[in-house]
Structures are given as structure tokens and as C-alpha cells.
Design a protein around this motif. Structure first.
Motif, short mmCIF file in Angstrom:
data_model
loop_
_atom_site.label_atom_id
_atom_site.label_comp_id
_atom_site.label_asym_id
_atom_site.label_seq_id
_atom_site.Cartn_x
_atom_site.Cartn_y
_atom_site.Cartn_z
N GLY A 138 0.82 -1.21 0.00
CA GLY A 138 0.00 0.00 0.00
C GLY A 138 0.84 1.25 0.00
O GLY A 138 0.57 2.21 -0.73
N ALA A 139 1.93 1.25 0.80
CA ALA A 139 2.80 2.43 0.88
C ALA A 139 3.46 2.69 -0.46
O ALA A 139 3.59 3.85 -0.88
CB ALA A 139 3.86 2.23 1.96
N ILE A 140 3.89 1.65 -1.16
CA ILE A 140 4.56 1.82 -2.45
C ILE A 140 3.60 2.40 -3.48
O ILE A 140 3.93 3.34 -4.22
CB ILE A 140 5.13 0.47 -2.94
CG1 ILE A 140 6.18 -0.05 -1.97
CG2 ILE A 140 5.71 0.63 -4.34
CD1 ILE A 140 7.29 0.91 -1.65
N ILE A 141 2.39 1.87 -3.54
CA ILE A 141 1.40 2.38 -4.51
C ILE A 141 1.02 3.81 -4.17
O ILE A 141 0.89 4.67 -5.05
CB ILE A 141 0.16 1.46 -4.55
CG1 ILE A 141 0.55 0.06 -4.99
CG2 ILE A 141 -0.89 2.04 -5.50
CD1 ILE A 141 -0.57 -0.95 -4.87
N ILE A 142 0.83 4.09 -2.89
CA ILE A 142 0.49 5.45 -2.46
C ILE A 142 1.60 6.42 -2.81
O ILE A 142 1.36 7.55 -3.27
CB ILE A 142 0.18 5.49 -0.96
CG1 ILE A 142 -1.14 4.77 -0.67
CG2 ILE A 142 0.10 6.93 -0.44
CD1 ILE A 142 -1.41 4.54 0.81
N ALA A 143 2.86 6.00 -2.61
CA ALA A 143 4.00 6.87 -2.95
C ALA A 143 4.00 7.21 -4.43
O ALA A 143 4.20 8.37 -4.81
CB ALA A 143 5.31 6.18 -2.56
N VAL A 144 3.76 6.21 -5.28
CA VAL A 144 3.72 6.47 -6.72
C VAL A 144 2.57 7.42 -7.06
O VAL A 144 2.74 8.39 -7.82
CB VAL A 144 3.59 5.14 -7.50
CG1 VAL A 144 3.36 5.41 -8.98
CG2 VAL A 144 4.84 4.29 -7.30
N LEU A 145 1.39 7.16 -6.52
CA LEU A 145 0.22 8.01 -6.80
C LEU A 145 0.44 9.44 -6.31
O LEU A 145 0.20 10.40 -7.06
CB LEU A 145 -1.02 7.41 -6.12
CG LEU A 145 -1.65 6.18 -6.75
CD1 LEU A 145 -2.76 5.64 -5.85
CD2 LEU A 145 -2.22 6.51 -8.13
N ALA A 146 0.88 9.59 -5.08
CA ALA A 146 1.01 10.93 -4.49
C ALA A 146 2.03 11.77 -5.24
O ALA A 146 1.80 12.94 -5.54
CB ALA A 146 1.39 10.82 -3.01
N PHE A 147 3.17 11.18 -5.56
CA PHE A 147 4.21 11.95 -6.23
C PHE A 147 3.91 12.15 -7.71
O PHE A 147 4.36 13.13 -8.30
CB PHE A 147 5.58 11.32 -6.01
CG PHE A 147 6.21 11.77 -4.72
CD1 PHE A 147 7.27 12.66 -4.73
CD2 PHE A 147 5.73 11.34 -3.50
CE1 PHE A 147 7.84 13.10 -3.55
CE2 PHE A 147 6.28 11.77 -2.31
CZ PHE A 147 7.34 12.66 -2.33
#
Length: 476
Positions: A270-279
Motif C-alpha cells: 500500500g505504501a509503495i502504490i500510495i507513494a507512486v500516486l502521491a508523487f
């Protein structure tokens, strides 16, 4: 871990040196956006060229960050840090001397190679110098806060420099700061190495570079060649094949670049996908709004940079708040608040036109800044949640790399989705606001995905999955 002595070890000076290098790298991610119209006017570059000026740098950082951490542990962190600063300064000087867009893009790539050596290595240096847990936590907190401040203030600093000196100044200013960092590193930063050298996963590293380069090229150049053209199909197809090859290689590698078992932990995935989405949302938002403010609204670089102050203020105010919320309540609450900020800011822009009220723009920028400031601490927290201590650094490094991948893809996707305003490589600025509407709606959807992932990846089942992965990693 081997730590050799330096002439005089002053931890605070080491911290200041690492923060100085981080300031250079992270500010460069955003400072360039505000000078893009000036570069286009002087060098007559097309829309895709502007994307490459940003993404050539980010591509190198995203591709090499994990490899550099391994090289630094093996050959010396101080040595790699010095090489990184030197390359970054050399690339900055080449950018300032560039007389063509091709040379500028090449120089940005050199900058990116140097930049990839600074972020992860600086963190490793800090962890080797600050051995007491509380002091280490405070040092890393200061280091992380520097990143947020640099990203947020980049457009403002760029606007001031362009207004008073010229666009080349945003690159030349890096040189004296970098030379100061080199001098401080030689005098105060001790050499250190990892206690056990990891092998270098050359096939995985090569496939990662090829995958990112091919997919980025396909997205950026699609409006020049057409989505159905053999060139774009080749870029995207080869990129996807490289992704598949990367997964196969990493499953079989003795010392993989990325241990795919990590992804069995829901909080980490979840953190990896969120990092990609947010940035991705952050970089697309900043890229498109900088062009809108200058080329559609007719603002100069200084006033365009000043218009982004609400974004900077929101990010700087919410970043420390996010850290406190994460420490007290976990990652879920700040992630949900981040999604609200991103989503509300994006929705305000879905009716953007050339005469949209300035107050609406500033409100949108402030909300997106809050969303961005709130997401960083919970991303790192979720990535390392439940991981064995020996693997926490690797998990955090993968999360940092995912941020760079998101920033890389955000520029490419933002340009591709607003490409209806481009005709023959030339942007029709009267059609540009309408063309960006698809990006803002996509950002709103992305914010909803962050909220959903924030809920799923922080629940009881998610924690159990992290515990299971931790036990698996500990057993090896």
C-alpha cells in the motif's frame, strides 16, 4: 558496519552537510518547473522537450537510487557522497552553459546521476554517525523536514532567480553550494561502510532502467508520433516486457535489487502504490500549473512562483503535523487527510479556464500542498511497519525510489493526458486549460485510491500480513 575516523567528528556539522546536499537535490526537482517557459522561449523547444527537461533528471534518480545504496555500503559512503556532489555540480554547470535543448536534457541526466548518489547515501551517513536512537531519530527528522521544505520552496526560489538573473541562475546557484558541501564533507564527514556487502543485481538494475526509460519515452512522445504509431507501440511494449523480465529476474536472483517478498505485506504494498500516486499527482500538478500561470495567465516567473506559496505553506505546515499524527495514531488518519487535500484541490481545478478566479487557484494550491505534506511520513511508516529491523532500511529505500518513479510518471502522464492542446509539437495555449481537465479528474480519482489504500493497508489483516512476511524474512 565499519566507521573510519575523520579529523574532527562534529555530528551537527555532518547533519548540516547532509541536509545541504538534500536541499540541492530536492529543490532541483521543483525549481526547474518555473523556468520551463523561459527555456522554451529561448531555445524554442516543443512540449515534449519541456517534459524531458524535468524527467531526464528524475529518470536517473529513480533508476539508480537503489543501486547506489549498495555501492556506497561496499565502496564507502563518504566516497560515493563526494562523487555524487561532484557530478551534480558538473551537471548544473553544463545546464547553465547549455545552448541547445539536447545539451540541456543531457546535462539534466548528469545532474540526476549525481542526485541519485546523494539522497540514500546521506541517510546512511547519518545513521552511522548518530548511533543513539533518540539522537538518530531527531537527526533523521531534521533531514526529512529539509526535503519537504526544499520541494515546496523550489518554485518560489526559481521565480526569484529567473526574474532577477535569468533561467540559467537556477543551475549556477547549485555550484557554490555544492562546493561548500564538498569542503564540509572532506573536513567533517567520516568514511563508513556496510557491515556486509550485498551483491550487485546487474540484470535487475538494467531491466529497471530500460523499463522506466521506455515507458516514459512512450508517454512523452505519444503526442508527436500518435498512440498507434510503431514507435510508441515499441516503446511501451518493450517497457512492459522489461517489467515482466524484471519480475522474473528478481524472483531468481540471490541478492535481488528489490526483494519481491516484501510485497506480500499489505502495509508495504500500500505504501509503495500510495507513494507512486502521491508523487505522480504532485509532479503533474506542479508541471501543468506552472505552464498555465505563465503561458495562459501571462504571469512572469516571479509572480508565478509567488502564486505557489500556498502550496509551499500547506506542505511545510502539514509535514510536521503528519509526523505527529503518524506517531500517535498510525498511518491511516494522515493518509485519509492527505487524500482529502489532494482530492479537494484537484476538484477545484476541474473547471479551469483562462479567467478562473485567482482565489480559487490559491485555494487549490493550498489544499494540494496540505495533501502532499501529509502523505510523506505515513508512507515511510507504513513501508517499514512490521518489517524486521535489518530490513527496515531497505524497505524505506524502496519507498523513496517509488516516490521518484511517481514523479517521473506524473510528468509523462500529465503531458500525455493534456496533449489535446498540442498541434504539431506546439501548444495551443488557448486550449490548454480545457485539456488539463482530464488530469484534475484523474487526480481526484487518485486521491480516492489513496484513501482506499490507506484504509486497507492499515487494518488488522494488513498487520497480520506484515507479521507473516517479517517471520519469513527472519527465517532466511
Amino acid at each position: 558496519m565499519a566507521l573510519t575516523s575523520s579529523p574532527t567528528l562534529h555530528p551537527r556539522v555532518v547533519l548540516a552537510t547532509c541536509c545541504l546536499s538534500l536541499l540541492l537535490v530536492m529543490m532541483d526537482v521543483t525549481v526547474v518547473n518555473v523556468v520551463l517557459p523561459s527555456i522554451r522561449a529561448q531555445m524554442h523547444g516543443g512540449f515534449s522537450t519541456l517534459q524531458w527537461v524535468v524527467d531526464a533528471y528524475t529518470l536517473m534518480v529513480a533508476s539508480l537510487m537503489l543501486l547506489v545504496g549498495t555501492l556506497a555500503d561496499r565502496f564507502g559512503r563518504r566516497r560515493m557522497f563526494l562523487i555524487g556532489i561532484t557530478l551534480f555540480c558538473a551537471g548544473s554547470a553544463l545546464c547553465g552553459l547549455a545552448r541547445s535543448v539536447e545539451m540541456l536534457v543531457f546535462a539534466r541526466a548528469v545532474q540526476g546521476i549525481g542526485g541519485s548518489m546523494l539522497n540514500p547515501v546521506a541517510l546512511s551517513i547519518l545513521t552511522s554517525v548518530y548511533v543513539e536512537p533518540r539522537a538518530r531519530a531527531q537527526a533523521i527528522g531534521t533531514w526529512g523536514a529539509t526535503s519537504g521544505v526544499a520541494l515546496a520552496l523550489g518554485p518560489v526560489v526559481g521565480g526569484v532567480l529567473v526574474h532577477w538573473v535569468g533561467w540559467q541562475a537556477v543551475f549556477w546557484v547549485n555550484v557554490p553550494i555544492g562546493l561548500l558541501a564538498i569542503a564540509l564533507t572532506l573536513r567533517f564527514v567520516p568514511e563508513s561502510r556496510g557491515g556486509r556487502g550485498r551483491g550487485i543485481d546487474a540484470p535487475g538494475q538494467l531491466l529497471a532502467i530500460v523499463a522506466l526509460a521506455m515507458i516514459t519515452s512512450g508517454l512523452i512522445e505519444a503526442h508527436n508520433y500518435g498512440w498507434a504509431s510503431p514507435a510508441i507501440s515499441g516503446f511501451l511494449g518493450f517497457g512492459l516486457l522489461s517489467v515482466a523480465g524484471f519480475v522474473i529476474v528478481e524472483r531468481r536472483a540471490a541478492t535481488p535489487l528489490i526483494d519481491l517478498r516484501f510485497f506480500g505485506a499489505w502495509p508495504f504494498s500500500g505504501a509503495i502504490i500510495i507513494a507512486v500516486l502521491a508523487f505522480a499527482m504532485f509532479s503533474a500538478f506542479l508541471f501543468l500549473n506552472t505552464l498555465y500561470l505563465q503561458d495562459v495567465r501571462g504571469l512572469d516567473a516571479l509572480h508565478a512562483g509567488l502564486c505557489t506559496l500556498p502550496f509551499a505553506a500547506g506542505s511545510m505546515l502539514c509535514a510536521p503535523l503528519s509526523g505527529r499524527l503518524t506517531g500517535r495514531y498510525g498511518a491511516r488518519l494522515p493518509l485519509l487527510l492527505s487524500a482529502i487535500g489532494f482530492g479537494a484541490g484537484a476538484l477545484l481545478l476541474t473547471g479551469l479556464d483562462s479567467a478562473s478566479p485567482l482565489g480559487l487557484l490559491l485555494a487549490s494550491y493550498g489544499l494540494c500542498g496540505c495533501g502532499f505534506g501529509l502523505c510523506n511520513a505515513p508512507i515511510t511508516n507504513a513501508a517499514i511497519s512490521g518489517m524486521p529491523r535489518a530490513q527496515a532500511g531497505v524497505a524505506a529505500a524502496i519507498a523513496s525510489t517509488s516516490r521518484q518513479v511517481g514523479a517521473l510518471l506524473g510528468i509523462a502522464l500529465g503531458g500525455a493526458m493534456s496533449a489535446s492542446s498540442v498541434q504539431g509539437g506546439v501548444v495551443q495555449w488557448s486550449a490548454f486549460p480545457q485539456a488539463t481537465h482530464a488530469v484534475w479528474w484523474s487526480m481526484a480519482v487518485g486521491a480516492g485510491c489513496i484513501a482506499a489504500l490507506g484504509l486497507v493497508s492499515t487494518g488488522l489483516r494488513a498487520r497480520r500480513s506484515a507479521q507473516a512476511v517479517a517471520a519469513l524474512l527472519d527465517s532466511v
